[in-house]
Scaffold this active site. Structure first.
Site, mmCIF file in Angstrom:
data_model
loop_
_atom_site.group_PDB
_atom_site.id
_atom_site.type_symbol
_atom_site.label_atom_id
_atom_site.label_comp_id
_atom_site.label_asym_id
_atom_site.label_seq_id
_atom_site.Cartn_x
_atom_site.Cartn_y
_atom_site.Cartn_z
ATOM 1 N N TYR A 1 0.842 -1.211 0.000
ATOM 2 C CA TYR A 1 0.000 0.000 0.000
ATOM 3 C C TYR A 1 0.876 1.258 0.000
ATOM 4 O O TYR A 1 0.699 2.156 -0.830
ATOM 5 C CB TYR A 1 -0.919 -0.038 1.233
ATOM 6 C CG TYR A 1 -1.791 1.182 1.441
ATOM 7 C CD1 TYR A 1 -3.046 1.271 0.844
ATOM 8 C CD2 TYR A 1 -1.377 2.238 2.262
ATOM 9 C CE1 TYR A 1 -3.858 2.393 1.049
ATOM 10 C CE2 TYR A 1 -2.183 3.353 2.466
ATOM 11 C CZ TYR A 1 -3.416 3.423 1.867
ATOM 12 O OH TYR A 1 -4.209 4.531 2.068
ATOM 13 N N LYS B 1 1.478 4.149 -2.984
ATOM 14 C CA LYS B 1 1.275 5.585 -2.703
ATOM 15 C C LYS B 1 2.563 6.369 -3.005
ATOM 16 O O LYS B 1 2.513 7.468 -3.557
ATOM 17 C CB LYS B 1 0.862 5.796 -1.243
ATOM 18 C CG LYS B 1 -0.503 5.220 -0.885
ATOM 19 C CD LYS B 1 -1.605 5.911 -1.636
ATOM 20 C CE LYS B 1 -2.978 5.553 -1.124
ATOM 21 N NZ LYS B 1 -4.039 6.093 -1.977
HETATM 22 N N1 LIG Z 1 -8.970 5.119 5.021
HETATM 23 C C1 LIG Z 1 -7.990 5.729 5.619
HETATM 24 O O1 LIG Z 1 -7.861 5.744 6.857
HETATM 25 C C2 LIG Z 1 -6.958 6.445 4.775
HETATM 26 C C3 LIG Z 1 -5.852 7.002 5.401
HETATM 27 C C4 LIG Z 1 -4.938 7.723 4.631
HETATM 28 C C5 LIG Z 1 -5.125 7.875 3.278
HETATM 29 N N2 LIG Z 1 -6.201 7.303 2.681
HETATM 30 C C6 LIG Z 1 -6.341 7.501 1.235
HETATM 31 O O2 LIG Z 1 -7.235 8.591 1.033
HETATM 32 C C7 LIG Z 1 -7.872 8.472 -0.244
HETATM 33 C C8 LIG Z 1 -9.358 8.693 -0.064
HETATM 34 O O3 LIG Z 1 -9.822 7.798 0.919
HETATM 35 P P1 LIG Z 1 -11.366 7.627 1.239
HETATM 36 O O4 LIG Z 1 -11.439 6.826 2.480
HETATM 37 O O5 LIG Z 1 -12.046 8.944 1.136
HETATM 38 O O6 LIG Z 1 -11.792 6.706 0.012
HETATM 39 P P2 LIG Z 1 -13.159 5.903 -0.154
HETATM 40 O O7 LIG Z 1 -14.186 6.379 0.779
HETATM 41 O O8 LIG Z 1 -12.805 4.453 -0.172
HETATM 42 O O9 LIG Z 1 -13.571 6.379 -1.632
HETATM 43 C C9 LIG Z 1 -12.784 6.066 -2.718
HETATM 44 C C10 LIG Z 1 -13.300 6.697 -3.983
HETATM 45 O O10 LIG Z 1 -12.638 6.041 -5.084
HETATM 46 C C11 LIG Z 1 -13.623 5.498 -5.954
HETATM 47 N N3 LIG Z 1 -13.197 4.226 -6.507
HETATM 48 C C12 LIG Z 1 -12.772 3.129 -5.850
HETATM 49 N N4 LIG Z 1 -12.524 2.121 -6.712
HETATM 50 C C13 LIG Z 1 -12.807 2.616 -7.940
HETATM 51 C C14 LIG Z 1 -12.754 2.071 -9.263
HETATM 52 N N5 LIG Z 1 -12.375 0.819 -9.484
HETATM 53 N N6 LIG Z 1 -13.126 2.851 -10.293
HETATM 54 C C15 LIG Z 1 -13.524 4.120 -10.084
HETATM 55 N N7 LIG Z 1 -13.604 4.697 -8.870
HETATM 56 C C16 LIG Z 1 -13.247 3.958 -7.809
HETATM 57 C C17 LIG Z 1 -14.836 5.271 -5.080
HETATM 58 O O11 LIG Z 1 -15.981 5.148 -5.898
HETATM 59 P P3 LIG Z 1 -17.256 4.255 -5.423
HETATM 60 O O12 LIG Z 1 -17.946 5.084 -4.363
HETATM 61 O O13 LIG Z 1 -18.031 4.098 -6.661
HETATM 62 O O14 LIG Z 1 -16.696 2.980 -4.861
HETATM 63 C C18 LIG Z 1 -14.807 6.505 -4.203
HETATM 64 O O15 LIG Z 1 -15.326 7.609 -4.880
HETATM 65 C C19 LIG Z 1 -7.506 7.096 -0.760
HETATM 66 O O16 LIG Z 1 -6.499 7.215 -1.727
HETATM 67 C C20 LIG Z 1 -6.963 6.375 0.464
HETATM 68 O O17 LIG Z 1 -5.980 5.401 0.136
HETATM 69 C C21 LIG Z 1 -7.137 6.612 3.395
#
Ligand SMILES: NC(=O)c1ccc[n+]([C@@H]2O[C@H](COP(=O)([O-])OP(=O)(O)OC[C@H]3O[C@@H](n4cnc5c(N)ncnc54)[C@H](OP(=O)(O)O)[C@@H]3O)[C@@H](O)[C@H]2O)c1
Length: 223
Positions: free
Chosen positions: A127, A131
């Site tokens: 992961y 990134k």
């Molecule tokens: N979770 C954590 O604690 C954390 C911590 C640090 C950084 N991050 C990073 O922050 C970023 C945003 O996180 P988040 O939690 O807001 O993300 P999230 O809620 O999982 O949303 C991800 C977005 O990406 C879209 N997506 C996923 N798979 C896709 C695909 N195959 N084709 C097109 N669109 C797709 C989703 O669309 P759908 O709604 O249609 O699925 C959604 O709009 C990510 O890059 C994540 O790695 C997360």
């Protein structure tokens, strides 16, 4: 700040950060048009927002939509959801890079992306490595203005249940008081704050590339 209206495009508008971001920027009078590239239909009641259901494997077909001032990329998945490393990489590396290329081709001024704490091309964790790779590739593209946000654990209400994140969220709320000094970057951060910081920095018209760690993101917001 100039009174000239801006346009934006958002990838990942249905996610935890993406939804917050759309709420914030759609209320910002600075933007006259916001294109939301999504893979499923969503309800947005704001006349400045236009939803486009797209096939992310063919982003180049939507190049004309990238004729905007600011591109926000909040895309991301998890290994659990993606099922394979290849599918994970497609969402977290290939789609953002393709979007950045289209942004550059269309003369976009500002590209903003959510990466993650620990992003590192040399990490032993897949992961973090992906990134790190996306960050490195973006930096090499020489975009006029590149903003990389590296939040720690995201806090906020998800539509789906993620056990690992829920446990980490609980632990983080207990440990918050010791999250000082060198531990500050590990403190959980609300998705809304990340979105707010992205929206704020897009209005600052800063040139060059910058990376923001979680505690720095925290300081970039008012709430
Ligand atoms: N979770 C954590 O604690 C954390 C911590 C640090 C950084 N991050 C990073 O922050 C970023 C945003 O996180 P988040 O939690 O807001 O993300 P999230 O809620 O999982 O949303 C991800 C977005 O990406 C879209 N997506 C996923 N798979 C896709 C695909 N195959 N084709 C097109 N669109 C797709 C989703 O669309 P759908 O709604 O249609 O699925 C959604 O709009 C990510 O890059 C994540 O790695 C997360």
């Amino acid at each position: 700040m100039s009174n000239q209206k801006k346009t934006a495009l958002v990838l990942g508008a249905t996610g935890l950060i993406g939804k917050e971001l759309v709420k914030i920027i759609s209320e910002n009078e600075q933007y006259e048009k916001i294109h939301l590239l999504v893979r499923r239909s969503i309800e947005i009641n704001n006349e400045r927002c236009k939803t486009h259901i797209v096939n992310f494997d063919e982003l180049h077909k939507y190049s004309a939509l990238f004729q905007v001032d600011d591109v926000y990329c909040c895309l991301g998945t998890t290994i659990k959801k993606a099922k394979t490393k290849e599918a994970f990489r497609r969402v977290d590396y290939e789609y953002p890079i393709e979007a950045a290329k289209l942004a550059k081709d269309n003369g976009v001024e500002t590209f903003l992306i959510v990466s993650a704490m620990g992003a590192d091309v040399n990490s032993r964790f897949f992961y973090n490595r992906v990134k790190g790779e996306v960050e490195d590739s973006l930096k090499k593209m020489d975009l006029p203005s590149l903003h990389i946000f590296r939040p720690s654990l995201l806090l906020g209400n998800r539509d789906e249940f993620r056990l690992g994140e829920k446990i980490a969220e609980k632990a983080s709320s207990f440990l918050n008081f010791i999250m000082i000094g060198p531990l500050l970057p590990y403190k959980g951060i609300h998705a809304q704050k990340v979105a707010e910081a992205m929206a704020n920095i897009a209005q600052a018209n800063k040139r060059g590339a910058a990376i923001y760690l979680s505690h720095e993101i925290d300081k970039m917001t008012t709430n």
